[in-house]
Design a protein around this motif. Sequence first.
Motif: not given
Length: 287
Positions: A61-77
């Motif tokens: 996402g945007a830089p303000s979300e950090g380099r490794h924000p969590l994936p969405s719940d659906d993406a992780l599943q």
Amino acid sequence: MPVSALITASELRSLLDEGANVRILDVRYRLGFTDGHEQYLAGHLPGAVFADLEAELAGHGAPSEGRHPLPSDDALQSAARRWGIGQGQTVVVYDDSRSLPASRAWWALRRAGVADVRVLDGGLSVWRAEGGAIEEGEVVPAPGDVVLVSPGSADILDTAQVDGWAGVLLDARAPERFRGESEPIDPVAGHIPGARNLPIAEVLTANGRFRSPSEIEAAFEVVGAGEEVPIAAYCGSGVTAAQLALAGALIGREVTVYPGSWSAWSNTTGRPIETGAVPIEVDPLEE
């Protein structure tokens, strides 16, 4: 009895020899490199499936979300099913980088409701050193049927919530980065005001294995993260903080992770920054 967050190479070999229903994930990743999959293809634990930290265990996402924000719940599943994880299956994760990427996988899957996730203590190097078998090539499992919970924003902190954290905030980065003397990646050097520095190296041995529970507990106590204190952790981009959460789990301490970490904080306009060491108050009777 709670399931241990770690598994030794000999314990894993025994499970595999017994034909246990185990899904092994290879989470090799190094910051600044893209050769994790290539390394995996050249040799991995028998039956291991490659899990991509950048593409599957992190969002973008945007830089303000950090380099490794969590994936969405659906993406992780979707990723977990691609990895072949079945409902109720034991999952073992490993890497060749001091269990750092593997800890991110452990944390993400545990947070999503997978009950039995274990990190191979010492990773690939210990497995090889103890005579463990190695395979080459890609493993493509049948899709799994695991059903993950959808934690959303539960059990984590976002940048706005960090300001109101009522417990101890631990910074898992190296001391020089915490003090603001060095910052090789993010735009500003320093640390979040009020944070205390517990470098991840303090809970690991020289060969990348986790220290004993008594040593880990002592490291937490030194920075004021005692049994009754709420603990949160951050690092550069939320990966090492997950490893600190794993260290906490080994001694029965719950650690809330700020996934955005310093990469999000330092890219958010108006956030205060401190530099220098933070003195830790110690009860004179305990000295």
